[in-house]
Scaffold this motif. Structure first.
Motif, short mmCIF file in Angstrom:
data_model
loop_
_atom_site.label_atom_id
_atom_site.label_comp_id
_atom_site.label_asym_id
_atom_site.label_seq_id
_atom_site.Cartn_x
_atom_site.Cartn_y
_atom_site.Cartn_z
N ARG A 151 0.83 -1.20 0.00
CA ARG A 151 0.00 0.00 0.00
C ARG A 151 0.87 1.26 0.00
O ARG A 151 0.60 2.22 -0.72
CB ARG A 151 -0.92 -0.02 1.22
CG ARG A 151 -1.92 1.13 1.24
CD ARG A 151 -2.83 1.06 2.46
NE ARG A 151 -3.68 -0.13 2.42
CZ ARG A 151 -3.57 -1.15 3.27
NH1 ARG A 151 -2.65 -1.12 4.22
NH2 ARG A 151 -4.37 -2.18 3.16
N ASN A 152 1.94 1.26 0.78
CA ASN A 152 2.84 2.41 0.82
C ASN A 152 3.51 2.63 -0.53
O ASN A 152 3.70 3.77 -0.97
CB ASN A 152 3.90 2.22 1.90
CG ASN A 152 3.33 2.32 3.30
OD1 ASN A 152 2.29 2.93 3.51
ND2 ASN A 152 4.02 1.72 4.26
N LEU A 153 3.85 1.52 -1.20
CA LEU A 153 4.48 1.63 -2.51
C LEU A 153 3.52 2.24 -3.52
O LEU A 153 3.89 3.12 -4.31
CB LEU A 153 4.95 0.25 -2.97
CG LEU A 153 5.87 0.21 -4.20
CD1 LEU A 153 7.14 1.01 -3.96
CD2 LEU A 153 6.22 -1.24 -4.53
N ASP A 181 0.99 4.17 -2.84
CA ASP A 181 0.73 5.56 -2.47
C ASP A 181 1.90 6.48 -2.76
O ASP A 181 1.76 7.71 -2.73
CB ASP A 181 0.38 5.65 -0.97
CG ASP A 181 -0.96 5.01 -0.65
OD1 ASP A 181 -1.76 4.83 -1.59
OD2 ASP A 181 -1.20 4.70 0.53
N SER A 182 3.06 5.90 -3.07
CA SER A 182 4.25 6.73 -3.30
C SER A 182 4.18 7.52 -4.60
O SER A 182 4.91 8.48 -4.80
CB SER A 182 5.51 5.85 -3.32
OG SER A 182 5.53 5.03 -4.50
N GLY A 183 3.29 7.09 -5.53
CA GLY A 183 3.17 7.77 -6.81
C GLY A 183 4.17 7.32 -7.84
O GLY A 183 4.21 7.86 -8.96
N ALA A 184 4.98 6.32 -7.52
CA ALA A 184 6.02 5.87 -8.46
C ALA A 184 5.45 5.04 -9.60
O ALA A 184 6.12 4.87 -10.63
CB ALA A 184 7.07 5.05 -7.71
N TYR A 185 4.24 4.51 -9.45
CA TYR A 185 3.66 3.64 -10.45
C TYR A 185 2.35 4.24 -10.94
O TYR A 185 1.27 3.85 -10.52
CB TYR A 185 3.45 2.23 -9.88
CG TYR A 185 4.75 1.59 -9.47
CD1 TYR A 185 5.56 0.95 -10.40
CD2 TYR A 185 5.18 1.63 -8.14
CE1 TYR A 185 6.77 0.39 -10.04
CE2 TYR A 185 6.39 1.06 -7.76
CZ TYR A 185 7.17 0.43 -8.71
OH TYR A 185 8.36 -0.12 -8.35
N ARG A 186 2.44 5.20 -11.84
CA ARG A 186 1.27 5.94 -12.29
C ARG A 186 0.35 5.08 -13.12
O ARG A 186 -0.85 5.38 -13.26
CB ARG A 186 1.68 7.15 -13.11
CG ARG A 186 2.73 8.05 -12.44
CD ARG A 186 2.29 8.50 -11.07
NE ARG A 186 1.02 9.22 -11.11
CZ ARG A 186 0.36 9.60 -10.03
NH1 ARG A 186 0.82 9.31 -8.82
NH2 ARG A 186 -0.77 10.28 -10.15
#
Length: 214
Positions: free
Chosen positions: A202-204, A206-211
């Motif tokens: 979930r944190n990953l 939410d990081s925005g790295a995978y648009r």
């Protein structure tokens, strides 16, 4: 899935593609200790016939212990199949995926997928018809008759159940209703990843790295 997200080309629905990534990971994963025993249906059937006890007075948690035996036994049956046939059977008969999706996940054609699933289904059906009293009332093996020997062999630990939650409702009524191979295989509880794994994913996200996943 996250490490292979860049290879997604839209050739299938994203969920189906994710299944394929997971399936390839499992097919290539090193063999477990149990798999290295090269269990087959003949040996497994012989093991089930040994140590069948007459059902005596109910012991504490008797229903849960019998359910633990049942779930462990169904996993043992699946381990008698090779990995490709096992995967096809689970996707087809347990997850109810259509042949088109199953073929894509398994890297074969829909017809090839159906053939694998059918072969696995036939082998499992022959085994449970011969041995499993939950599917064939004439068969001798019953989960409650296997509890004592399973405990002696260390396959079931009353104080540390692997498959059944102690707060679950009694499994006896469910077991009496089965009498069907697919129902037997679908009777496993819903397994969940550890909360720390869920939180990390979930944190990953939410990081925005995978648009792409937006």
């Amino acid at each position: 899935v996250m490490t292979r997200i860049g290879s997604y080309r839209g050739e299938a629905a994203f969920g189906t593609w994710a299944y394929r990534v997971a399936a390839n990971h499992m097919l290539n994963w090193r063999k477990s200790r149990v798999e290295r025993q090269n269990l087959d249906f003949r040996r497994f059937g012989e093991d089930l016939q040994e140590g069948l006890a007459e059902v005596g007075p109910s012991q504490p948690d008797a229903g849960l212990l019998a359910e633990e035996v049942k779930l462990g036994c169904t996993l043992g049956m699946l381990l008698c199949l090779d990995r490709p046939d096992r995967l096809a059977y689970v996707l087809s008969d347990v997850f109810d995926l259509p042949s088109k999706d199953g073929g894509f996940i398994c890297g074969t054609t829909p017809a090839g997928f159906r053939k694998r699933a059918s072969r696995a289904r036939a082998r499992l059906r022959a085994f449970v018809d011969a041995h499993c009293g939950l599917v064939n009332r004439a068969a001798e093996c019953r989960c409650d008759r296997r509890v004592d020997v399973a405990i002696r062999m260390g396959l079931v630990r009353p104080g540390d159940l692997q498959f059944v939650r102690r707060d679950a409702a009694s499994a006896v009524a469910e077991m009496e209703r089965l009498h069907d191979l697919a129902s037997l295989m679908k009777s496993h509880p819903d397994y969940a990843a550890p909360e720390k794994v869920t939180a990390a994913v979930r944190n990953l996200l939410d990081s925005g790295a995978y648009r792409l996943l937006d």
